[in-house]
Enzyme design. Sequence first.
Site, short mmCIF file in Angstrom:
data_model
loop_
_atom_site.label_atom_id
_atom_site.label_comp_id
_atom_site.label_asym_id
_atom_site.label_seq_id
_atom_site.Cartn_x
_atom_site.Cartn_y
_atom_site.Cartn_z
N TYR A 116 17.34 -43.17 -28.98
CA TYR A 116 16.54 -42.57 -30.06
C TYR A 116 16.30 -41.07 -29.85
CZ TYR A 116 15.53 -46.81 -32.71
OH TYR A 116 15.64 -47.93 -33.51
N ASP B 291 12.25 -53.39 -28.35
CA ASP B 291 13.38 -54.01 -27.65
C ASP B 291 14.49 -53.03 -27.32
OD1 ASP B 291 14.24 -53.52 -30.20
OD2 ASP B 291 15.51 -55.29 -30.27
C1 G6P Z 1 16.02 -51.35 -32.45
C2 G6P Z 1 14.65 -50.77 -32.38
C3 G6P Z 1 13.77 -51.39 -33.43
C4 G6P Z 1 14.41 -51.25 -34.79
C5 G6P Z 1 15.81 -51.80 -34.80
C6 G6P Z 1 16.48 -51.47 -36.12
O1 G6P Z 1 15.98 -52.70 -32.09
O2 G6P Z 1 14.03 -50.92 -31.14
O3 G6P Z 1 12.54 -50.73 -33.40
O4 G6P Z 1 13.65 -51.94 -35.75
O5 G6P Z 1 16.55 -51.24 -33.76
O6 G6P Z 1 17.62 -52.21 -36.28
P1 G6P Z 1 18.38 -52.28 -37.66
O7 G6P Z 1 19.53 -53.17 -37.37
O8 G6P Z 1 17.44 -52.84 -38.70
O9 G6P Z 1 18.79 -50.87 -38.00
MN MN Z 2 11.82 -50.26 -31.38
#
Ligand code: G6P
Ligand code: MN
Length: 450
Positions: free
Chosen positions: A274, A170
């Site tokens: 990223y 996402d």
């Molecule tokens: C984004 C990435 C996901 C990941 C998430 C982590 O949505 O696309 O792959 O899992 O961020 O989010 P968090 O709030 O758990 O750090």
């Molecule tokens: Mn992701």
Amino acid sequence: KNKICLVGGGSTFTPGIVKSIVERSEELNLREVVLYDINEERQKKVAVIVEWILREQLKSDVILTVTTDAEEAFTDAKFIFAQMRVGGYKMREKDEKTPLSFGCVGQETCGPGGLAYGLRTIGPMIELIDQVEKYALEDHWILNYSNPAAIVSEACRKMRPNARIINVCDMPIAIIDMIAGSLNIADTSEIKYDYFGLNHFGWFTSITYRERDLLEEIKHYVNEHKILLPPQYIERLKENRATGDRHAVSSWIHVWESVYTMLQAFPDYLPNTYLTYYLLQKETVEHQNPDLTRANEVMNTREKALFEGVDKYLATGEVDEASFHAGSHGDWISDLAVALLNDTKSRFLVITENKGAIPNMPYDAMVEVPAYIGENGPEVITQEPIPLFYQGLMMQQLNSEKLIVEAYIENSYEKALQSFSLNKTIPSVNVARSVLNALIEENKSYWPEL
Ligand code: G6P
Ligand code: MN
């Protein structure tokens, strides 16, 4: 009527995803939602919120089943949404902190931590595919967003090439949302974009809204504000620091700021946030707090608020807005299911086998590219060859990911070391060896013996 199963039912993201699914009950011809997890206690708590959303908020009569039994979960399921987190947040914390202690980027999906998480997740993912094939409908679909998605999808391609699985992320959507917010565009559904890359490693090559060139507009915006977040959002996020909103905390703000630096250097395309971890490795390490990483932030805020909210509700019947608020995290994945079921041929970004879509990347590379989604799965859209700089970065990352999958299959320490050494977040072979050895110790009960 269809049964949809969520693997990783105990996730803090579950309420939002179930909400998105149920809001599309009609298009999904929905009968039943199943939550499946190996952690019964955790899942039970999350299920309290899910039940409340279904009955009180959406007034839905869809069946809700909560189970720890794979056969019950998958029997006759049409869609399996997979969001497993092998080792939980406790292991995420190690994935982030151990690399940092060796001076490397500490991130759950990028660098040494991501490779470690990959080695933990391949086995359970393959097991999941096998169980689903045994029990689910023959024309089922697994929509997978379990991380680290790049490694997981390469492992699935290699080990279960015929699996009916589509891997998604996402993050590009989250970036589009931030762009829309920054440029005051309310209706994101009319934003069109092109993109190429690997998962958590890609670039937008064009973004348009009606006649407007949003890629140019956002470049100007980022140059002016030195960050890719809407001003009002930054303010709100600062206020909301305590709620654990993912963008509110320091580690996430840093990646939105890094877009500015990356665009200064390479203004052609808009990078996925990223890429910060690969192009600004040193700065990321300097910025990160070795004692308080994102895993701690999530545990101390999002997770804590959710479970406290559940406890309060069970004790007093009071609904705490913040913990019962289900975000729109699941909208896009549910739309993908709608497209598969109704053969809409709508356009989505997916992580899929290249098959020539990017002509100067290997045929079998798992790339993240736009595809039309219909009942037979993704049809990738062919692109122009990509410039050498981007292709070079991608090849290095791709081979690092492929090597960790080979290390898993062949129980090969040497290949794991090659994977680590090839990863752009790791500055030397000696560091690679030290981090790898430390991670082997920590992952003893999860990894195959290397
Ligand atoms: C984004 C990435 C996901 C990941 C998430 C982590 O949505 O696309 O792959 O899992 O961020 O989010 P968090 O709030 O758990 O750090
Ligand atoms: Mn992701």
